[in-house]
Write an enzyme that holds these catalytic residues in place. Sequence first.
Site, PDB file in Angstrom:
ATOM      1  N   ASP A  45       0.837  -1.203   0.000  1.00 27.32           N
ATOM      2  CA  ASP A  45       0.000   0.000   0.000  1.00 27.32           C
ATOM      3  C   ASP A  45       0.877   1.260   0.000  1.00 27.32           C
ATOM      4  O   ASP A  45       0.366   2.379  -0.038  1.00 27.32           O
ATOM      5  CB  ASP A  45      -1.027  -0.001   1.142  1.00 27.32           C
ATOM      6  CG  ASP A  45      -0.392  -0.016   2.516  1.00 27.32           C
ATOM      7  OD1 ASP A  45       0.846  -0.019   2.604  1.00 27.32           O
ATOM      8  OD2 ASP A  45      -1.150  -0.006   3.513  1.00 27.32           O
ATOM      9  N   ASP A  84      -0.825  -6.508  -0.130  1.00 26.07           N
ATOM     10  CA  ASP A  84      -1.095  -5.782   1.109  1.00 26.07           C
ATOM     11  C   ASP A  84      -2.592  -5.604   1.293  1.00 26.07           C
ATOM     12  O   ASP A  84      -3.310  -5.279   0.341  1.00 26.07           O
ATOM     13  CB  ASP A  84      -0.475  -4.375   0.994  1.00 26.07           C
ATOM     14  CG  ASP A  84       0.428  -4.044   2.148  1.00 26.07           C
ATOM     15  OD1 ASP A  84       0.418  -4.773   3.154  1.00 26.07           O
ATOM     16  OD2 ASP A  84       1.163  -3.049   2.039  1.00 26.07           O
ATOM     17  N   LYS A 112      -0.875  -9.507   3.425  1.00 24.27           N
ATOM     18  CA  LYS A 112      -0.136  -8.911   4.555  1.00 24.27           C
ATOM     19  C   LYS A 112      -1.062  -7.979   5.333  1.00 24.27           C
ATOM     20  O   LYS A 112      -1.786  -7.183   4.733  1.00 24.27           O
ATOM     21  CB  LYS A 112       1.094  -8.155   4.043  1.00 24.27           C
ATOM     22  CG  LYS A 112       1.864  -7.438   5.154  1.00 24.27           C
ATOM     23  CD  LYS A 112       3.243  -6.992   4.701  1.00 24.27           C
ATOM     24  CE  LYS A 112       3.289  -5.686   3.967  1.00 24.27           C
ATOM     25  NZ  LYS A 112       2.763  -4.527   4.715  1.00 24.27           N
ATOM     26  N   GLU A 181       9.411  -3.429  10.471  1.00 25.42           N
ATOM     27  CA  GLU A 181       9.812  -2.144   9.866  1.00 25.42           C
ATOM     28  C   GLU A 181      10.327  -1.158  10.908  1.00 25.42           C
ATOM     29  O   GLU A 181       9.700  -0.938  11.956  1.00 25.42           O
ATOM     30  CB  GLU A 181       8.592  -1.547   9.125  1.00 25.42           C
ATOM     31  CG  GLU A 181       8.890  -0.201   8.487  1.00 25.42           C
ATOM     32  CD  GLU A 181       7.873   0.213   7.421  1.00 25.42           C
ATOM     33  OE1 GLU A 181       6.994  -0.602   7.074  1.00 25.42           O
ATOM     34  OE2 GLU A 181       7.984   1.351   6.931  1.00 25.42           O
TER      35      GLU A 181
HETATM   36  O1  KIV Z   1       3.492  -1.041   1.579  1.00 28.31           O
HETATM   37  C1  KIV Z   1       4.661  -1.424   1.517  1.00 28.31           C
HETATM   38  O2  KIV Z   1       5.365  -1.230   0.522  1.00 28.31           O
HETATM   39  C2  KIV Z   1       5.210  -2.104   2.677  1.00 28.31           C
HETATM   40  C3  KIV Z   1       6.700  -2.258   2.727  1.00 28.31           C
HETATM   41  C4  KIV Z   1       7.275  -0.984   3.209  1.00 28.31           C
HETATM   42  C5  KIV Z   1       7.132  -3.400   3.557  1.00 28.31           C
HETATM   43  O3  KIV Z   1       4.502  -2.475   3.557  1.00 28.31           O
END
Ligand code: KIV
Length: 264
Positions: A45, A84, A112, A181
Amino acid sequence: MKKVTLSTLQKKKQEGTKITALTAYDASFAKLFDEQGIDTLLIGDSMGMVLQGHKDTLPVTVDDIAYHTACVARGCERTLIIADMPFMSYATPEDAYKNAAKLMASGASMVKVEGGEWLTETIFGLTQRGIPVCGHIGLTPQSVHVFGGFKIQGKTEEAAQSLVDSALALEKAGAQLIVLECVPIAVGKAVSEAVAIPVIGIGAGVHTDGQILVMHDMLGVSANYMPKFSKNYLQQTGDLRASVSQFIKEVEAGEFPGDEHSFK
Ligand code: KIV
């Protein structure tokens, strides 16, 4: 070339071989990353910031992620694709089941979700229904307003222990991967050692089981500021494909992230 699965990533952790991951949002870059040998591509995201030009990730929708997941899936042959789940798309287990199903149908092999203990029922329910889950802890950008900005997490002993506890809770609930993170190096090490599932770090130091970067950051073309934990591989190599292979080489050799890309 052999397809990357969750068993591949688990085996890499057991053998101490680093996992390499990048974000991707379209078929052309996905194909290029796939051909260079990246293990995992995340339709993050982060697209809210790097593609759409927003200040944070909150405006991204399930339809946005589904569209870009389908684009990436068309470009890939071997890479494991993670989609995501955007802000508020998994606020209840039922929301999560419905929205995750859409992302899996678009071509993802895993979804995720950002958060700790409060997600255990959702993660258990998703995995029971055939949807593998990657947890995301530490600096979880969907909670930027709760944190009061994009701030390093796990800085006190108590906060670090709480991240270890969250990782253990996610693993127990059935998560098969964790993204960690923006935490100090020592916390990256402690979390990775605490769980048997692979931990992929971003700004979490060199001791995690793998590394992920936002593709626009690692190519130095992001509309936003360049985070300290990222590295401009296009500037280093002068070539797109070489940027990706250099990133893979440095992660596998334990050379990236260096101290200058990590938090003490
Ligand atoms: O949204 C994204 O790109 C992420 C990464 C920073 C791990 O969650």
